[in-house]
Design a protein around this motif. Sequence first.
Motif, PDB file in Angstrom:
ATOM      1  N   TRP A 105     -66.484  29.009   4.971  1.00 54.89           N
ATOM      2  CA  TRP A 105     -65.140  29.594   4.958  1.00 54.89           C
ATOM      3  C   TRP A 105     -64.186  28.853   4.026  1.00 54.89           C
ATOM      4  O   TRP A 105     -63.225  29.441   3.509  1.00 54.89           O
ATOM      5  N   ARG A 106     -64.444  27.566   3.793  1.00 58.39           N
ATOM      6  CA  ARG A 106     -63.552  26.800   2.929  1.00 58.39           C
ATOM      7  C   ARG A 106     -63.860  26.973   1.444  1.00 58.39           C
ATOM      8  O   ARG A 106     -62.977  26.759   0.603  1.00 58.39           O
ATOM      9  N   THR A 107     -65.094  27.341   1.099  1.00 58.01           N
ATOM     10  CA  THR A 107     -65.473  27.368  -0.311  1.00 58.01           C
ATOM     11  C   THR A 107     -65.837  28.756  -0.825  1.00 58.01           C
ATOM     12  O   THR A 107     -65.998  28.921  -2.038  1.00 58.01           O
ATOM     13  N   MET A 108     -65.956  29.735   0.079  1.00 59.25           N
ATOM     14  CA  MET A 108     -66.408  31.047  -0.362  1.00 59.25           C
ATOM     15  C   MET A 108     -65.416  32.134   0.050  1.00 59.25           C
ATOM     16  O   MET A 108     -64.447  31.883   0.758  1.00 59.25           O
ATOM     17  N   SER A 109     -65.684  33.348  -0.399  1.00 65.33           N
ATOM     18  CA  SER A 109     -64.757  34.460  -0.157  1.00 65.33           C
ATOM     19  C   SER A 109     -64.830  34.933   1.287  1.00 65.33           C
ATOM     20  O   SER A 109     -65.762  34.622   2.032  1.00 65.33           O
ATOM     21  N   ASP A 110     -63.811  35.725   1.684  1.00 62.41           N
ATOM     22  CA  ASP A 110     -63.799  36.305   3.030  1.00 62.41           C
ATOM     23  C   ASP A 110     -65.039  37.169   3.266  1.00 62.41           C
ATOM     24  O   ASP A 110     -65.616  37.156   4.355  1.00 62.41           O
ATOM     25  N   THR A 111     -65.437  37.914   2.236  1.00 61.27           N
ATOM     26  CA  THR A 111     -66.597  38.796   2.370  1.00 61.27           C
ATOM     27  C   THR A 111     -67.862  38.001   2.661  1.00 61.27           C
ATOM     28  O   THR A 111     -68.657  38.369   3.528  1.00 61.27           O
ATOM     29  N   VAL A 112     -68.039  36.904   1.951  1.00 55.53           N
ATOM     30  CA  VAL A 112     -69.217  36.060   2.180  1.00 55.53           C
ATOM     31  C   VAL A 112     -69.181  35.488   3.587  1.00 55.53           C
ATOM     32  O   VAL A 112     -70.201  35.452   4.292  1.00 55.53           O
ATOM     33  N   TRP A 113     -67.991  35.043   4.032  1.00 55.36           N
ATOM     34  CA  TRP A 113     -67.897  34.459   5.384  1.00 55.36           C
ATOM     35  C   TRP A 113     -68.202  35.502   6.459  1.00 55.36           C
ATOM     36  O   TRP A 113     -68.921  35.204   7.419  1.00 55.36           O
ATOM     37  N   VAL A 114     -67.684  36.713   6.304  1.00 49.43           N
ATOM     38  CA  VAL A 114     -67.947  37.759   7.292  1.00 49.43           C
ATOM     39  C   VAL A 114     -69.439  38.094   7.334  1.00 49.43           C
ATOM     40  O   VAL A 114     -70.021  38.275   8.414  1.00 49.43           O
ATOM     41  N   ASP A 115     -70.081  38.174   6.174  1.00 49.55           N
ATOM     42  CA  ASP A 115     -71.525  38.417   6.135  1.00 49.55           C
ATOM     43  C   ASP A 115     -72.282  37.273   6.808  1.00 49.55           C
ATOM     44  O   ASP A 115     -73.250  37.495   7.550  1.00 49.55           O
ATOM     45  N   PHE A 116     -71.846  36.051   6.559  1.00 48.13           N
ATOM     46  CA  PHE A 116     -72.480  34.876   7.158  1.00 48.13           C
ATOM     47  C   PHE A 116     -72.333  34.900   8.675  1.00 48.13           C
ATOM     48  O   PHE A 116     -73.303  34.648   9.407  1.00 48.13           O
ATOM     49  N   LYS A 117     -71.141  35.237   9.155  1.00 50.32           N
ATOM     50  CA  LYS A 117     -70.893  35.284  10.599  1.00 50.32           C
ATOM     51  C   LYS A 117     -71.669  36.419  11.259  1.00 50.32           C
ATOM     52  O   LYS A 117     -72.228  36.249  12.342  1.00 50.32           O
ATOM     53  N   THR A 118     -71.698  37.576  10.606  1.00 49.65           N
ATOM     54  CA  THR A 118     -72.324  38.756  11.208  1.00 49.65           C
ATOM     55  C   THR A 118     -73.841  38.698  11.165  1.00 49.65           C
ATOM     56  O   THR A 118     -74.514  39.067  12.139  1.00 49.65           O
ATOM     57  N   PHE A 119     -74.389  38.242  10.052  1.00 46.85           N
ATOM     58  CA  PHE A 119     -75.842  38.267   9.884  1.00 46.85           C
ATOM     59  C   PHE A 119     -76.469  36.870   9.820  1.00 46.85           C
ATOM     60  O   PHE A 119     -77.516  36.627  10.440  1.00 46.85           O
ATOM     61  N   GLY A 120     -75.837  35.968   9.076  1.00 48.27           N
ATOM     62  CA  GLY A 120     -76.432  34.654   8.871  1.00 48.27           C
ATOM     63  C   GLY A 120     -76.590  33.850  10.147  1.00 48.27           C
ATOM     64  O   GLY A 120     -77.685  33.346  10.447  1.00 48.27           O
ATOM     65  N   LEU A 121     -75.518  33.726  10.912  1.00 47.13           N
ATOM     66  CA  LEU A 121     -75.567  32.932  12.136  1.00 47.13           C
ATOM     67  C   LEU A 121     -76.569  33.478  13.154  1.00 47.13           C
ATOM     68  O   LEU A 121     -77.379  32.715  13.698  1.00 47.13           O
ATOM     69  N   PRO A 122     -76.561  34.791  13.446  1.00 47.33           N
ATOM     70  CA  PRO A 122     -77.575  35.317  14.384  1.00 47.33           C
ATOM     71  C   PRO A 122     -79.004  35.111  13.896  1.00 47.33           C
ATOM     72  O   PRO A 122     -79.898  34.792  14.690  1.00 47.33           O
ATOM     73  N   ILE A 123     -79.243  35.296  12.583  1.00 49.06           N
ATOM     74  CA  ILE A 123     -80.591  35.113  12.047  1.00 49.06           C
ATOM     75  C   ILE A 123     -81.038  33.662  12.207  1.00 49.06           C
ATOM     76  O   ILE A 123     -82.193  33.383  12.577  1.00 49.06           O
TER      77      ILE A 123
END
Length: 204
Positions: free
Chosen positions: A159-177
């Motif tokens: 969240w500190r180094t990337m865009s909002d879109t990247v963070w939302v994708d990370f939260k929605t898909f990355g963390l669960p995976i």
Amino acid sequence: MAKRKISPWIKAALDWGPLVVFFIAFNRLKDGTYHIAGTDYSGFVVATALFIPMIAASTLVLWRLTGKLSAMQVATLVLVLIFGGLSVWLNDPTFFKMKPTIIYLLFAGILGAGLVRGKAWLQLVMEEALPMQHEGWMILTKRFVGLFLALAVANEIVWRTMSDTVWVDFKTFGLPIILVGFIMAQTKLFERYGIEKPGEDPAE
């Protein structure tokens, strides 16, 4: 209230539904600015405002259907209300982005405190689904502490180094995976320390 079992599909819908709604809302609203009650809000903040009542409602329904909530579900709801509410109230998405970091640090701290006392508190929320010897729970708890600390650091970096879109994708898909992959990687631990449930036929 007595504990009751519900369909795994219903539980999954209640657990993941609010996050899916947030993901869809963000992607539809992210490029706009929305004038509400005399204030301009970004699509991120509007999506957050939609997410808060959704997760509150889904948690309430889950409690009504099952008669119970895990400590993790309660803590997640409280932190969403606090940090999501701050993001909407102060019109600043930073607080909502920090929420996963706080949640993971909280879980790591709680589990770590149990380990210091020789207790595997993870067992309290998972033993019914995964019977295992105490030694196995201690090992799994240590690994979860490490995972939660790593996820807290990862969330801060994203969240500190990337865009909002990247963070939302990370939260929605990355963390669960990552979480699912981590649990699947513990198969040997489960096999080594697993305990057969009463009445279970080992030959089946």
